[in-house]
Enzyme design. Structure first.
Site, mmCIF file in Angstrom:
data_model
loop_
_atom_site.group_PDB
_atom_site.id
_atom_site.type_symbol
_atom_site.label_atom_id
_atom_site.label_comp_id
_atom_site.label_asym_id
_atom_site.label_seq_id
_atom_site.Cartn_x
_atom_site.Cartn_y
_atom_site.Cartn_z
ATOM 1 N N ASN A 9 1.843 17.426 13.319
ATOM 2 C CA ASN A 9 0.748 18.095 14.035
ATOM 3 C C ASN A 9 1.223 18.264 15.472
ATOM 4 O OD1 ASN A 9 -1.552 18.900 15.334
ATOM 5 N ND2 ASN A 9 -2.674 16.963 15.022
ATOM 6 N N LYS A 11 -0.126 19.823 17.809
ATOM 7 C CA LYS A 11 -1.216 19.933 18.790
ATOM 8 C C LYS A 11 -0.928 21.110 19.744
ATOM 9 C CE LYS A 11 -2.193 15.127 18.011
ATOM 10 N NZ LYS A 11 -2.911 13.928 18.404
ATOM 11 N N HIS A 95 -9.873 17.560 12.530
ATOM 12 C CA HIS A 95 -9.109 16.587 13.313
ATOM 13 C C HIS A 95 -10.054 15.931 14.328
ATOM 14 C CE1 HIS A 95 -6.330 14.821 16.163
ATOM 15 N NE2 HIS A 95 -5.436 14.838 15.194
ATOM 16 N N GLU A 97 -9.791 15.244 17.315
ATOM 17 C CA GLU A 97 -9.881 15.908 18.622
ATOM 18 C C GLU A 97 -10.835 17.099 18.558
ATOM 19 O OE1 GLU A 97 -5.633 16.287 19.157
ATOM 20 O OE2 GLU A 97 -5.528 14.108 19.368
ATOM 21 N N GLU A 167 -7.224 9.113 9.688
ATOM 22 C CA GLU A 167 -6.685 8.931 11.033
ATOM 23 C C GLU A 167 -7.679 8.133 11.867
ATOM 24 O OE1 GLU A 167 -3.528 12.095 12.094
ATOM 25 O OE2 GLU A 167 -5.481 12.857 12.686
ATOM 26 N N GLY A 173 -2.333 8.672 19.163
ATOM 27 C CA GLY A 173 -1.697 8.846 20.458
ATOM 28 C C GLY A 173 -1.742 7.612 21.339
ATOM 29 N N SER A 212 -0.279 7.240 15.395
ATOM 30 C CA SER A 212 0.896 6.512 15.877
ATOM 31 C C SER A 212 1.850 6.105 14.759
ATOM 32 C CB SER A 212 0.487 5.303 16.715
ATOM 33 O OG SER A 212 -0.264 5.727 17.848
HETATM 34 P P1 PGA Z 1 -0.149 10.593 16.847
HETATM 35 O O1 PGA Z 1 -1.188 11.748 16.390
HETATM 36 O O2 PGA Z 1 0.873 10.481 15.757
HETATM 37 O O3 PGA Z 1 0.414 11.082 18.139
HETATM 38 O O4 PGA Z 1 -0.962 9.336 16.990
HETATM 39 C C1 PGA Z 1 -1.590 11.889 15.055
HETATM 40 C C2 PGA Z 1 -2.592 13.003 14.941
HETATM 41 O O5 PGA Z 1 -3.410 13.177 15.860
HETATM 42 O O6 PGA Z 1 -2.588 13.759 13.950
#
Ligand code: PGA
Length: 249
Positions: A9, A11, A95, A97, A167, A173, A212
């Site tokens: 992803n 982003k 997601h 976010e 997630e 993150g 992560s």
């Molecule tokens: P990350 O993000 O691996 O940076 O924690 C995962 C995601 O948001 O899909």
């Protein structure tokens, strides 16, 4: 037997130049027949670039969001048919976010999943709890509710064409990962919930872990019975890390 999937992803990151360099390195490091499915979910302006560079390779591509509408006067939106048109196999929906910063509700996410599936694009439906919800022991209820909203609108044929991604919001993150046991527990709950609707589909559904996931924890996470791969944010922007996770799958 479910085939594992490692999906990046990206982003809101990348340029034409950095994407081309990243994809070149990934393709080079992958070899001809990776042991798992691989995909990258790119920002919408770069999906045509992905199609150009990845068509005919082992790497699929996908979007990061899809409109709940089919077509028409919805400025700024990208439809399922458009994603299909530029060759997307996948699209992320719900997601955390988007849920947090764009007010996406469980019901809206479910409608987006339906739009994607009916357009021939596999929705990667993201679910997860916040830290406060986990501490209040609401994890099962939260992710269960997020899944139930999707189950309410998809029929059995649609359901066999989705991917789920667990997630935990507190792990995205942040460098904090759920332990393999913590993640496995939630994945098993999700699969049981799917099985109540359709046991055969539940056994086939790919459930990714995200939050992560890195080269040093990927193998242990993906060794768990119900963890069928990863949705990778930060580590998907570095070819060496992304490749290491693919090779751990
Ligand atoms: P990350 O993000 O691996 O940076 O924690 C995962 C995601 O948001 O899909």
């Amino acid at each position: 037997m479910r085939r594992k999937l490692v999906a990046g992803n990206w982003k809101m990151n990348g340029t034409l130049a950095t994407n081309a360099a990243l994809l070149k390195e990934i393709l080079h490091g992958l070899g001809t027949l990776p042991a798992c499915d691989v995909a990258v979910c790119a920002p919408a302006p770069y999906l045509a670039q992905c199609q150009q560079l990845l068509d005919g390779t082992a790497v699929a591509w996908g979007g990061q969001d899809v409109s709940v509408h089919e077509a028409g006067a919805f400025t700024g939106e990208v439809s399922g048919a458009m994603l299909r048109d530029v060759g997307c196999r996948y699209v992320l929906v719900g997601h955390s976010e988007r849920r947090a910063y764009h007010g996406e509700t469980d019901a809206l996410v479910a409608q987006k999943a339906l739009r994607a599936v009916r357009a021939g694009v596999v929705p990667v439906v993201c679910v997860g709890e916040t830290l406060a919800q986990r501490e209040a022991q609401q994890t099962g209820a939260i992710v269960g509710g997020q899944l139930d909203a999707v189950l309410a609108v998809l029929d059995d044929a649609d359901l066999s064409n989705i991917v789920l991604a667990y997630e935990p919001v507190w792990a995205i993150g942040t460098g904090k990962t759920a332990t393999p046991e913590m993640a496995q527990e939630v994945h098993a709950t999700l699969r049981q919930r799917l099985a109540r609707r359709n046991p055969e589909t539940a056994a086939q559904t790919v459930i990714l872990y995200g939050g992560s996931m890195k080269p040093d924890n990927a193998r242990q996470l993906m060794a768990m019975a119900d963890i069928d791969g990863g949705l990778i944010g930060g580590a998907a922007l570095k070819a060496a890390d992304f490749l290491a996770i693919i090779h751990a799958a």
